[in-house]
Design a protein around this motif. Sequence first.
Motif, mmCIF file in Angstrom:
data_model
loop_
_atom_site.group_PDB
_atom_site.id
_atom_site.type_symbol
_atom_site.label_atom_id
_atom_site.label_comp_id
_atom_site.label_asym_id
_atom_site.label_seq_id
_atom_site.Cartn_x
_atom_site.Cartn_y
_atom_site.Cartn_z
ATOM 1 N N ASN A 110 23.177 22.325 -21.100
ATOM 2 C CA ASN A 110 23.507 22.925 -22.388
ATOM 3 C C ASN A 110 24.905 23.521 -22.390
ATOM 4 N N PHE A 111 25.619 23.396 -21.292
ATOM 5 C CA PHE A 111 26.937 23.986 -21.164
ATOM 6 C C PHE A 111 28.010 22.939 -21.448
ATOM 7 N N GLU A 112 29.197 23.442 -21.819
ATOM 8 C CA GLU A 112 30.318 22.534 -22.037
ATOM 9 C C GLU A 112 31.596 23.192 -21.553
ATOM 10 N N HIS A 113 32.632 22.386 -21.414
ATOM 11 C CA HIS A 113 33.929 22.843 -20.924
ATOM 12 C C HIS A 113 34.386 24.075 -21.700
ATOM 13 N N GLY A 114 34.801 25.102 -20.976
ATOM 14 C CA GLY A 114 35.322 26.309 -21.592
ATOM 15 C C GLY A 114 34.315 27.417 -21.783
ATOM 16 N N ASP A 115 33.017 27.104 -21.632
ATOM 17 C CA ASP A 115 32.007 28.153 -21.775
ATOM 18 C C ASP A 115 32.198 29.214 -20.701
ATOM 19 N N ARG A 116 32.070 30.486 -21.090
ATOM 20 C CA ARG A 116 32.063 31.591 -20.143
ATOM 21 C C ARG A 116 30.620 31.775 -19.692
ATOM 22 N N VAL A 117 30.385 31.803 -18.379
ATOM 23 C CA VAL A 117 29.027 31.867 -17.832
ATOM 24 C C VAL A 117 28.908 32.952 -16.766
ATOM 25 N N VAL A 118 27.642 33.281 -16.455
ATOM 26 C CA VAL A 118 27.310 34.204 -15.371
ATOM 27 C C VAL A 118 26.306 33.496 -14.477
ATOM 28 N N VAL A 119 26.477 33.599 -13.167
ATOM 29 C CA VAL A 119 25.519 33.034 -12.216
ATOM 30 C C VAL A 119 24.325 33.982 -12.174
ATOM 31 N N VAL A 120 23.150 33.507 -12.605
ATOM 32 C CA VAL A 120 21.957 34.354 -12.656
ATOM 33 C C VAL A 120 20.938 33.999 -11.573
ATOM 34 N N LYS A 121 21.119 32.856 -10.923
ATOM 35 C CA LYS A 121 20.298 32.467 -9.771
ATOM 36 C C LYS A 121 21.252 31.859 -8.764
ATOM 37 N N ASN A 122 20.940 31.981 -7.509
ATOM 38 C CA ASN A 122 21.790 31.420 -6.480
ATOM 39 C C ASN A 122 20.938 30.565 -5.559
ATOM 40 N N ASN A 123 20.546 29.383 -6.067
ATOM 41 C CA ASN A 123 19.619 28.517 -5.329
ATOM 42 C C ASN A 123 20.318 27.420 -4.544
ATOM 43 N N HIS A 124 21.622 27.366 -4.590
ATOM 44 C CA HIS A 124 22.365 26.281 -3.974
ATOM 45 C C HIS A 124 22.242 26.371 -2.458
ATOM 46 N N PRO A 125 21.569 25.403 -1.820
ATOM 47 C CA PRO A 125 21.294 25.519 -0.383
ATOM 48 C C PRO A 125 22.548 25.469 0.484
ATOM 49 N N SER A 126 23.605 24.824 0.019
ATOM 50 C CA SER A 126 24.791 24.676 0.869
ATOM 51 C C SER A 126 25.814 25.791 0.654
ATOM 52 N N GLN A 127 25.568 26.690 -0.256
ATOM 53 C CA GLN A 127 26.520 27.773 -0.502
ATOM 54 C C GLN A 127 26.322 28.872 0.529
ATOM 55 N N SER A 128 27.397 29.170 1.247
ATOM 56 C CA SER A 128 27.309 30.259 2.211
ATOM 57 C C SER A 128 27.538 31.597 1.514
ATOM 58 N N ALA A 129 28.269 31.588 0.413
ATOM 59 C CA ALA A 129 28.547 32.828 -0.307
ATOM 60 C C ALA A 129 27.470 33.085 -1.350
ATOM 61 N N ASN A 130 27.241 34.333 -1.631
ATOM 62 C CA ASN A 130 26.301 34.706 -2.668
ATOM 63 C C ASN A 130 27.098 34.981 -3.941
ATOM 64 N N PHE A 131 26.945 34.121 -4.941
ATOM 65 C CA PHE A 131 27.697 34.238 -6.184
ATOM 66 C C PHE A 131 26.885 34.896 -7.288
ATOM 67 N N LEU A 132 25.752 35.477 -6.960
ATOM 68 C CA LEU A 132 24.872 36.068 -7.953
ATOM 69 C C LEU A 132 25.626 37.093 -8.804
ATOM 70 N N PHE A 133 25.503 36.967 -10.120
ATOM 71 C CA PHE A 133 26.114 37.826 -11.140
ATOM 72 C C PHE A 133 27.632 37.693 -11.215
ATOM 73 N N THR A 134 28.188 36.661 -10.597
ATOM 74 C CA THR A 134 29.614 36.393 -10.712
ATOM 75 C C THR A 134 29.863 35.647 -12.015
ATOM 76 N N ARG A 135 30.958 35.967 -12.667
ATOM 77 C CA ARG A 135 31.310 35.336 -13.938
ATOM 78 C C ARG A 135 32.357 34.257 -13.693
ATOM 79 N N GLY A 136 32.392 33.297 -14.618
ATOM 80 C CA GLY A 136 33.379 32.242 -14.494
ATOM 81 C C GLY A 136 33.428 31.394 -15.750
ATOM 82 N N MET A 137 34.219 30.301 -15.677
ATOM 83 C CA MET A 137 34.384 29.410 -16.818
ATOM 84 C C MET A 137 34.029 27.987 -16.409
ATOM 85 N N VAL A 138 33.247 27.326 -17.262
ATOM 86 C CA VAL A 138 32.857 25.942 -17.006
ATOM 87 C C VAL A 138 34.105 25.065 -17.088
ATOM 88 N N GLN A 139 34.319 24.268 -16.033
ATOM 89 C CA GLN A 139 35.448 23.349 -15.990
ATOM 90 C C GLN A 139 35.052 21.960 -16.470
#
Length: 165
Positions: A3-32
């Motif tokens: 449901n997201f598109e380029h330019g949307d401002r988002v917040v990481v609300v779950k951090n289920n990515h098994p290969s991510q070593s960093a915890n990005f929970l509640f980090t904000r960013g922009m959809v590329q």
Amino acid sequence: MSNFEHGDRVVVVKNNHPSQSANFLFTRGMVQYVSDFKEYEVAVLLNDQKIVTRFDSSELELEGVYDALSAKPSEDEEFNKILDEVFSDDEEVATRDDVVSHPSHYTSHPSGVECKDVAGHYSFNVGSAIKYLWRHLDKHDDPITDLKKARQFLAFEIERLGGTA
């Protein structure tokens, strides 16, 4: 499909990515960009990061929605006064709530059962048909209209299930 598109401002609300070593929970960013992949289809440039990180769309929420859902109740005295008036227990408000929450054309069944309590157990189309059948003699002067609406929703359900109405 995301449901997201380029330019949307988002917040990481779950951090289920098994290969991510960093915890990005509640980090904000922009959809590329958003890919057609079934998993991790949303690429996000997180605030204070120099690389794009991919997330599953279920791990993200639009920033505005997140902010609205996590906002603290207002401390504004005038706003709280208005809320108290709107949600007061006086008879007029209770009557309006009954018209909205429990209209007579959905609560008049001799069993005492409310239409929503039955219709809610079915698909949208079948539930809508039940609603129109339930109220057809109580809501309007012309019950035929509600019967036709019920028939239409049954046709939608038959088509949804692969049949021909």
